[in-house]
Design an enzyme around this catalytic site. Structure first.
Site, PDB file in Angstrom:
ATOM      1  N   GLN A  50       0.846  -1.192   0.000  1.00  0.00           N
ATOM      2  CA  GLN A  50       0.000   0.000   0.000  1.00  0.00           C
ATOM      3  C   GLN A  50       0.884   1.245   0.000  1.00  0.00           C
ATOM      4  OE1 GLN A  50      -3.554  -0.502   2.924  1.00  0.00           O
ATOM      5  NE2 GLN A  50      -1.945  -1.861   3.674  1.00  0.00           N
ATOM      6  N   ASN A  51       2.169   1.040   0.243  1.00  0.00           N
ATOM      7  CA  ASN A  51       3.084   2.170   0.393  1.00  0.00           C
ATOM      8  C   ASN A  51       3.404   2.796  -0.954  1.00  0.00           C
ATOM      9  OD1 ASN A  51       3.073   1.434   3.033  1.00  0.00           O
ATOM     10  ND2 ASN A  51       5.084   0.455   3.008  1.00  0.00           N
ATOM     11  N   ASP A  56       6.126   4.962  -0.980  1.00  0.00           N
ATOM     12  CA  ASP A  56       7.443   5.575  -0.722  1.00  0.00           C
ATOM     13  C   ASP A  56       8.580   5.021  -1.582  1.00  0.00           C
ATOM     14  OD1 ASP A  56       7.605   3.799   2.489  1.00  0.00           O
ATOM     15  OD2 ASP A  56       8.130   3.093   0.492  1.00  0.00           O
ATOM     16  N   HIS A  90      -1.366   1.496  -4.362  1.00  0.00           N
ATOM     17  CA  HIS A  90      -1.744   2.908  -4.242  1.00  0.00           C
ATOM     18  C   HIS A  90      -0.837   3.844  -5.027  1.00  0.00           C
ATOM     19  CE1 HIS A  90      -3.776   1.770  -0.171  1.00  0.00           C
ATOM     20  NE2 HIS A  90      -4.464   1.361  -1.210  1.00  0.00           N
ATOM     21  N   CYS A 129       0.472  13.712 -15.914  1.00  0.00           N
ATOM     22  CA  CYS A 129      -0.003  14.965 -16.519  1.00  0.00           C
ATOM     23  C   CYS A 129      -1.522  14.906 -16.684  1.00  0.00           C
ATOM     24  CB  CYS A 129       0.666  15.162 -17.895  1.00  0.00           C
ATOM     25  SG  CYS A 129      -0.020  16.568 -18.794  1.00  0.00           S
ATOM     26  N   CYS A 145       3.737  19.861 -22.074  1.00  0.00           N
ATOM     27  CA  CYS A 145       2.550  20.599 -22.546  1.00  0.00           C
ATOM     28  C   CYS A 145       2.122  21.700 -21.586  1.00  0.00           C
ATOM     29  CB  CYS A 145       1.373  19.629 -22.746  1.00  0.00           C
ATOM     30  SG  CYS A 145       0.631  19.093 -21.188  1.00  0.00           S
ATOM     31  N   GLY A 176       2.731  -4.342   9.012  1.00  0.00           N
ATOM     32  CA  GLY A 176       2.724  -2.891   9.190  1.00  0.00           C
ATOM     33  C   GLY A 176       1.548  -2.179   8.566  1.00  0.00           C
ATOM     34  N   SER A 229      -2.631  -0.984   9.308  1.00  0.00           N
ATOM     35  CA  SER A 229      -3.735  -0.890  10.275  1.00  0.00           C
ATOM     36  C   SER A 229      -4.973  -1.598   9.751  1.00  0.00           C
ATOM     37  CB  SER A 229      -4.065   0.586  10.531  1.00  0.00           C
ATOM     38  OG  SER A 229      -4.426   1.201   9.293  1.00  0.00           O
ATOM     39  N   ALA A 260       8.368  -4.825  12.640  1.00  0.00           N
ATOM     40  CA  ALA A 260       8.598  -5.677  11.468  1.00  0.00           C
ATOM     41  C   ALA A 260      10.069  -6.028  11.298  1.00  0.00           C
ATOM     42  CB  ALA A 260       8.099  -4.952  10.212  1.00  0.00           C
TER      43      ALA A 260
HETATM   44  C1  BV8 Z   1     -11.724   2.659  -3.820  1.00  0.00           C
HETATM   45  C2  BV8 Z   1      -2.821   7.678  -1.194  1.00  0.00           C
HETATM   46  C3  BV8 Z   1     -13.688   2.589  -5.096  1.00  0.00           C
HETATM   47  C4  BV8 Z   1      -1.393   7.798  -1.489  1.00  0.00           C
HETATM   48  C5  BV8 Z   1      -4.146   6.193   0.130  1.00  0.00           C
HETATM   49  C6  BV8 Z   1     -14.773  -0.781   0.796  1.00  0.00           C
HETATM   50  C7  BV8 Z   1     -14.422  -1.106  -0.509  1.00  0.00           C
HETATM   51  C8  BV8 Z   1     -13.883  -0.151  -1.357  1.00  0.00           C
HETATM   52  C9  BV8 Z   1     -13.659   1.165  -0.893  1.00  0.00           C
HETATM   53  C10 BV8 Z   1     -14.005   1.469   0.391  1.00  0.00           C
HETATM   54  C11 BV8 Z   1     -14.554   0.522   1.242  1.00  0.00           C
HETATM   55  N1  BV8 Z   1     -14.758   1.119   2.444  1.00  0.00           N
HETATM   56  C12 BV8 Z   1     -14.341   2.403   2.379  1.00  0.00           C
HETATM   57  C13 BV8 Z   1     -13.910   2.652   1.148  1.00  0.00           C
HETATM   58  C14 BV8 Z   1     -13.407   3.936   0.702  1.00  0.00           C
HETATM   59  C15 BV8 Z   1     -11.928   4.129   0.917  1.00  0.00           C
HETATM   60  C16 BV8 Z   1     -11.463   3.756   2.285  1.00  0.00           C
HETATM   61  O1  BV8 Z   1     -10.892   2.681   2.493  1.00  0.00           O
HETATM   62  N2  BV8 Z   1     -11.668   4.658   3.225  1.00  0.00           N
HETATM   63  C17 BV8 Z   1     -11.145   4.486   4.568  1.00  0.00           C
HETATM   64  C18 BV8 Z   1     -10.918   5.865   5.169  1.00  0.00           C
HETATM   65  C19 BV8 Z   1     -12.144   3.676   5.382  1.00  0.00           C
HETATM   66  N3  BV8 Z   1     -11.168   3.418  -0.084  1.00  0.00           N
HETATM   67  C20 BV8 Z   1     -10.909   4.069  -1.228  1.00  0.00           C
HETATM   68  O2  BV8 Z   1     -11.321   5.177  -1.486  1.00  0.00           O
HETATM   69  C21 BV8 Z   1     -10.052   3.330  -2.237  1.00  0.00           C
HETATM   70  N4  BV8 Z   1     -10.705   3.442  -3.497  1.00  0.00           N
HETATM   71  O3  BV8 Z   1     -11.967   1.625  -3.289  1.00  0.00           O
HETATM   72  O4  BV8 Z   1     -12.474   3.215  -4.806  1.00  0.00           O
HETATM   73  C22 BV8 Z   1     -13.934   2.866  -6.514  1.00  0.00           C
HETATM   74  C23 BV8 Z   1     -14.128   1.800  -7.381  1.00  0.00           C
HETATM   75  C24 BV8 Z   1     -14.399   2.071  -8.699  1.00  0.00           C
HETATM   76  C25 BV8 Z   1     -14.434   3.395  -9.168  1.00  0.00           C
HETATM   77  C26 BV8 Z   1     -14.189   4.457  -8.292  1.00  0.00           C
HETATM   78  C27 BV8 Z   1     -13.953   4.199  -6.951  1.00  0.00           C
HETATM   79  C28 BV8 Z   1      -8.701   4.020  -2.402  1.00  0.00           C
HETATM   80  C29 BV8 Z   1      -7.845   3.744  -1.205  1.00  0.00           C
HETATM   81  C30 BV8 Z   1      -6.445   4.349  -1.416  1.00  0.00           C
HETATM   82  C31 BV8 Z   1      -6.365   5.646  -0.706  1.00  0.00           C
HETATM   83  N5  BV8 Z   1      -5.041   6.220  -0.811  1.00  0.00           N
HETATM   84  N6  BV8 Z   1      -3.037   6.872   0.000  1.00  0.00           N
HETATM   85  C32 BV8 Z   1      -0.724   8.492  -0.344  1.00  0.00           C
HETATM   86  O5  BV8 Z   1      -0.808   9.739  -0.259  1.00  0.00           O
HETATM   87  O6  BV8 Z   1      -0.111   7.766   0.451  1.00  0.00           O
HETATM   88  S1  BV8 Z   1      -4.409   5.245   1.502  1.00  0.00           S
HETATM   89  C33 BV8 Z   1      -3.324   5.568   2.769  1.00  0.00           C
HETATM   90  O7  BV8 Z   1      -3.670   4.634   3.799  1.00  0.00           O
HETATM   91  C34 BV8 Z   1      -1.886   5.220   2.431  1.00  0.00           C
HETATM   92  O8  BV8 Z   1      -1.648   5.011   1.082  1.00  0.00           O
HETATM   93  C35 BV8 Z   1      -1.629   3.917   3.182  1.00  0.00           C
HETATM   94  O9  BV8 Z   1      -0.994   3.031   2.364  1.00  0.00           O
HETATM   95  C36 BV8 Z   1      -2.999   3.447   3.463  1.00  0.00           C
HETATM   96  C37 BV8 Z   1      -3.153   2.424   4.535  1.00  0.00           C
HETATM   97  O10 BV8 Z   1      -2.495   2.863   5.693  1.00  0.00           O
HETATM   98  P1  BV8 Z   1      -1.406   1.881   6.351  1.00  0.00           P
HETATM   99  O11 BV8 Z   1      -0.350   1.579   5.347  1.00  0.00           O
HETATM  100  O12 BV8 Z   1      -2.089   0.718   6.977  1.00  0.00           O
HETATM  101  O13 BV8 Z   1      -0.763   2.826   7.410  1.00  0.00           O
HETATM  102  P2  BV8 Z   1      -1.330   3.170   8.871  1.00  0.00           P
HETATM  103  O14 BV8 Z   1      -0.565   4.336   9.373  1.00  0.00           O
HETATM  104  O15 BV8 Z   1      -2.823   3.217   8.836  1.00  0.00           O
HETATM  105  O16 BV8 Z   1      -0.933   1.884   9.731  1.00  0.00           O
HETATM  106  C38 BV8 Z   1       0.431   1.624   9.984  1.00  0.00           C
HETATM  107  C39 BV8 Z   1       0.479   0.407  10.872  1.00  0.00           C
HETATM  108  O17 BV8 Z   1       1.837   0.068  11.078  1.00  0.00           O
HETATM  109  C40 BV8 Z   1      -0.134   0.646  12.245  1.00  0.00           C
HETATM  110  O18 BV8 Z   1      -1.036  -0.400  12.518  1.00  0.00           O
HETATM  111  C41 BV8 Z   1       1.060   0.602  13.197  1.00  0.00           C
HETATM  112  O19 BV8 Z   1       0.721  -0.024  14.415  1.00  0.00           O
HETATM  113  C42 BV8 Z   1       2.021  -0.269  12.436  1.00  0.00           C
HETATM  114  N7  BV8 Z   1       3.444  -0.059  12.743  1.00  0.00           N
HETATM  115  C43 BV8 Z   1       4.049   1.058  13.229  1.00  0.00           C
HETATM  116  N8  BV8 Z   1       5.380   0.823  13.352  1.00  0.00           N
HETATM  117  C44 BV8 Z   1       5.598  -0.454  12.935  1.00  0.00           C
HETATM  118  C45 BV8 Z   1       4.370  -1.012  12.540  1.00  0.00           C
HETATM  119  N9  BV8 Z   1       4.258  -2.276  12.078  1.00  0.00           N
HETATM  120  C46 BV8 Z   1       5.392  -3.015  12.010  1.00  0.00           C
HETATM  121  N10 BV8 Z   1       6.610  -2.541  12.355  1.00  0.00           N
HETATM  122  C47 BV8 Z   1       6.748  -1.275  12.829  1.00  0.00           C
HETATM  123  N11 BV8 Z   1       7.970  -0.814  13.190  1.00  0.00           N
END
Ligand code: BV8
Length: 248
Positions: free
Chosen positions: A102-103, A105, A120, A128, A152, A189, A191, A233
């Site tokens: 999902q990253n 980076d 993602h 563009c 462009c 890693g 949520s 991790a």
């Molecule tokens: C879509 C952009 C439909 C780039 C991101 C059900 C089905 C489909 C869609 C939905 C659904 N329910 C809700 C939705 C809508 C929505 C959604 O999920 N909303 C959320 C708020 C509930 N989903 C969407 O909109 C998706 N699109 O389905 O479209 C569609 C279909 C057809 C036509 C049109 C539309 C699009 C989702 C993508 C969104 N873009 N990012 C950017 O700027 O980064 S998502 C964003 O969150 C990031 O990209 C990231 O990758 C992603 C997930 O986060 P995590 O990677 O899990 O990170 P987080 O901080 O949350 O967690 C980190 C974890 O690591 C923690 O648990 C922590 O404890 C742990 N950790 C910390 N340190 C360590 C560790 N683990 C191990 N070792 C460590 N050292």
């Protein structure tokens, strides 16, 4: 108790099963890159749900680009960590290994992973809005915000998937197929909050795969995990990889 689980997983890996890995921001945390929702800090004061959307970009492209430019600056100064490097090595050693992230980076690629399904998109690519062309762009910081297409003059956007946007269809289908056929799935890693990525491990579990979760926190996927390591991790992957090599 965890040593036993580490040895058991190493034993499974030794049989060279089909492995799929789903990573989230947590695998880059030990590289010093903030996660989105973990306690170790957010991306500045902004929530991804507020700025990673087409509406936010439409409303204020400069603000969204300032956020991405700031994030690119942080990532540019960081290196892949042991976790990224071990997954890159496992890809070479395990036939049929698939890395799904999902990253955005780019650290998995810098660590040497090659077959990466970037659900993602990638923060180091721009698209563009006029021509829909996608190109690599490593300028950090951008000389001008919002950046424009050199060909462009059209507005550029980050080549990432925003909330409300569909994931790249082929990449999502490949990720789903990998999870349906995997025998062992690592969920590292994440949520497990964002869909449809968070449902991929459930597809694998329903198809009979063993699930290993590595995350200091509990997540909605923890109840589906055959093994849960509530630790970092980098540490857990080193332990599993060491146990895997001990038998060599
Ligand atoms: C879509 C952009 C439909 C780039 C991101 C059900 C089905 C489909 C869609 C939905 C659904 N329910 C809700 C939705 C809508 C929505 C959604 O999920 N909303 C959320 C708020 C509930 N989903 C969407 O909109 C998706 N699109 O389905 O479209 C569609 C279909 C057809 C036509 C049109 C539309 C699009 C989702 C993508 C969104 N873009 N990012 C950017 O700027 O980064 S998502 C964003 O969150 C990031 O990209 C990231 O990758 C992603 C997930 O986060 P995590 O990677 O899990 O990170 P987080 O901080 O949350 O967690 C980190 C974890 O690591 C923690 O648990 C922590 O404890 C742990 N950790 C910390 N340190 C360590 C560790 N683990 C191990 N070792 C460590 N050292």
């Amino acid at each position: 108790m965890q040593e036993k689980a580490v040895r058991e997983i190493a034993g499974l890996l030794r049989k060279k099963p089909r492995v799929a890995v789903l990573t989230g921001a947590g695998i880059s945390a030990e590289s010093g890159i903030p996660t989105f929702r973990g306690k170790d800090g957010l991306w500045k004061q902004f929530r991804a749900e507020d700025l990673a959307t087409p509406e936010a970009f439409e409303r204020d492209p400069a603000l969204v680009w300032e956020w991405y430019d700031w994030r690119r600056g942080i990532i540019a100064g960081r290196e892949p960590n042991a976790g990224h490097l071990i997954l890159a090595r496992w890809e070479d050693e395990l036939p049929g290994f698939v890395l799904i992230t999902q990253n955005v980076d780019g650290l998995h690629r810098r660590a040497g992973s090659k077959n990466i399904l970037e659900l993602h998109g990638n923060i180091w690519q721009v698209r563009c809005l006029e021509e829909s062309t996608v190109s690599d762009n490593f300028e950090s910081p951008f000389p001008k915000i919002p950046p424009r297409c050199p060909a462009c003059g059209g507005l550029l956007r980050p080549n990432v998937v925003w909330f409300g946007e569909a994931l790249p269809r082929l990449i999502l289908e490949q990720a789903q197929a990998a999870c349906m056929t995997a025998e062992l799935v690592f969920v590292i890693g994440t949520s497990a909050y964002v869909q449809p990525a968070a449902s991929l491990p459930l597809v694998a579990a329903e198809a009979g795969a063993k699930i290993v979760e590595i995350n200091p926190d509990y997540t909605p996927l923890s109840t589906y995990a055959d093994h849960s390591f509530h630790r970092k991790a980098g540490e857990v992957l080193v332990e599993i990889d060491t146990a895997l090599r001990d038998a060599d």
